[in-house]
Design a protein around this motif. Sequence first.
Motif, PDB file in Angstrom:
ATOM      1  N   TYR A   7       5.961  23.974  46.756  1.00 14.63           N
ATOM      2  CA  TYR A   7       6.394  24.365  47.853  1.00 14.63           C
ATOM      3  C   TYR A   7       5.845  23.375  48.984  1.00 14.63           C
ATOM      4  N   TYR A   8       4.790  22.763  48.563  1.00 13.24           N
ATOM      5  CA  TYR A   8       4.220  21.613  49.325  1.00 13.24           C
ATOM      6  C   TYR A   8       4.918  20.534  49.531  1.00 13.24           C
ATOM      7  N   VAL A   9       5.695  20.214  48.595  1.00 16.28           N
ATOM      8  CA  VAL A   9       6.381  18.841  48.678  1.00 16.28           C
ATOM      9  C   VAL A   9       7.767  19.288  49.202  1.00 16.28           C
ATOM     10  N   GLN A  10       8.092  20.581  49.223  1.00 20.23           N
ATOM     11  CA  GLN A  10       9.547  21.040  49.603  1.00 20.23           C
ATOM     12  C   GLN A  10       9.384  22.400  50.593  1.00 20.23           C
ATOM     13  N   LEU A  27      10.507  27.652  51.771  1.00 20.56           N
ATOM     14  CA  LEU A  27       9.662  28.756  52.190  1.00 20.56           C
ATOM     15  C   LEU A  27      10.069  29.352  53.301  1.00 20.56           C
ATOM     16  N   PRO A  28      10.482  30.561  53.399  1.00 17.72           N
ATOM     17  CA  PRO A  28      10.747  31.124  54.625  1.00 17.72           C
ATOM     18  C   PRO A  28       9.404  31.280  55.363  1.00 17.72           C
ATOM     19  N   GLU A  29       9.799  31.415  57.083  1.00 20.27           N
ATOM     20  CA  GLU A  29       8.907  31.364  57.818  1.00 20.27           C
ATOM     21  C   GLU A  29       7.808  32.332  57.693  1.00 20.27           C
ATOM     22  N   ASN A  30       8.016  33.410  57.195  1.00 22.10           N
ATOM     23  CA  ASN A  30       7.134  34.572  57.078  1.00 22.10           C
ATOM     24  C   ASN A  30       6.271  34.346  55.951  1.00 22.10           C
ATOM     25  N   LEU A  31       6.353  33.453  55.133  1.00 24.12           N
ATOM     26  CA  LEU A  31       5.645  33.036  53.859  1.00 24.12           C
ATOM     27  C   LEU A  31       4.962  31.658  54.146  1.00 24.12           C
ATOM     28  N   GLN A  32       5.201  31.204  55.093  1.00 22.18           N
ATOM     29  CA  GLN A  32       4.216  29.786  55.412  1.00 22.18           C
ATOM     30  C   GLN A  32       2.883  29.922  55.606  1.00 22.18           C
ATOM     31  N   ASP A  33       2.450  31.123  56.058  1.00 20.30           N
ATOM     32  CA  ASP A  33       0.976  31.462  56.125  1.00 20.30           C
ATOM     33  C   ASP A  33       0.370  31.557  54.618  1.00 20.30           C
ATOM     34  N   ILE A  81       3.988  34.803  47.218  1.00 16.23           N
ATOM     35  CA  ILE A  81       4.834  33.775  46.761  1.00 16.23           C
ATOM     36  C   ILE A  81       5.453  33.663  45.360  1.00 16.23           C
ATOM     37  N   PHE A  82       4.834  34.157  44.252  1.00 14.74           N
ATOM     38  CA  PHE A  82       5.425  34.034  42.869  1.00 14.74           C
ATOM     39  C   PHE A  82       6.681  35.172  42.899  1.00 14.74           C
TER      40      PHE A  82
END
Length: 500
Positions: A296-299, A303-309, A316-317
Amino acid sequence: MDLPVIDLLVFIIYLAAILFFGISFYFKKGRTTDDYMVGGQKLPSWAIGMSIFATFVSSISFLALPGKAYLSNWNSFVFSLSIPFAALVAVKFFVPLYRSIQSQSAYYYLEERFGSWARNYASICYLLTQLARMGTILYLLALPTNALLGWDISSIIIFTGVFVIIYAAMGGIEAVIWTDAIQGIVLISGALACLVIILISMPDGPGQIIEVGQEFDKFSLGSFGADLTRETFWVIFIYGLFINLQNFGIDQNYVQRYMSARTEKEAKKSTWMGSLLYIPVSLLFFMIGTALFAYYYVQPGLLPENLQDITEADRIFPYFIVTELPKGITGLLIASIFAAGMSTISTSINSSSTVILTDFFKTYSKRKVSSKTEFRVLATAGVIMGVLSILVSLAMTSVKSALDAWWALSSVFSGGVLGLFLLGFFSRKIKQIEAGIAVIIGILVIAWMSMTPVFLTSDEWISFRNPLHTNLTIVIGTTVIFLTGFLLHLLSRGKNKALN
């Protein structure tokens, strides 16, 4: 969130197969209570080993370990590195001890050393700890399942609890061990499939995970300094050593497995297999967490906005499982999560019913107990413990602080019993009164260490709070009981010499 039909079918078929397989042991001809509690001491070592492994791995491990690796680094993996040392103690001392006392209860030994009070104390502590354990696992299992399937949390708790109660209470230890073996294989297969999919999905190949992980220090095992207030390498290692000594030494879940093997040699083999298998599997979970971070760092757009934190690491899993895995594999992963939770809960139900029968019903029954009555007690006790664990778990849905309170109580119970056991095991001269006083002092220390960080939160109480890391609670408490018992014995012996 609606699952594709094929994933739902994989999940339902898996659950139905486990249920009917577990129940099938209930209809076995010529079945005795010995079969129910220790499998007639004829179960193969590999199945027992897989069951020990499955007991180690709960749904918490399946989801929390990748979450920890995603959030920080591999510091928590140090816990796994302590297992071989505890396993060595187990095969050298604990397995021969329990195989020799000819009792299905782990706490019979304490009665031989310190009297019935010690056995009753340990048994009650064990049952309360299992309620905390089962309730917590049911609750934490319901959270990701709610995210994965969209089902109501309370409904998931009740469904899972009733499901496990049925086959664990009816099937006994044979059902538990054989279903654990199956669920252990499903769990490993699901985790491996997940890691492989992440590896082949990296834009620049699997090596990109190593590059990103090194850039953010994701493979670190923690500081090697002597700071006892943080999660350093040594704090986690020592904590893991004591927790695993507790698992192998006084946990009825493990003791029943020692007793289920055909011979002492096979019991030792299964102990090594189950404990050592957990190390690479836990490493697999940590690798999944690091791989997810890199993925998710390279893409970041995936990730939806609510899981960016970053603090949402535990979610995440489950999100990856639902959104990124091929059809069918998602169902397998959800089944794996349930497998991890169910194996731990079924083990606790079976071992708790065994403790209730051997340590309380048979000990205090004034009449000869028939085999039919023993079966009825075992099944009833299993159902009662299962229902109580459901109630504990449901309480946690509305009172979130109950999680911290239950874990704090678990620390009090387990630390006191482990210290008492070690005191009796390493010295045949310690008297009952000396052991009792040592346990009381140890429990007070453990209660102070575990409770004050939770309840004394204001600044004016800071000088009264435990300054050490919470993981050291069981270490300090157990050590206090052990040393206090010896000190009291030395003082008593010195006083007697002076009087003579």
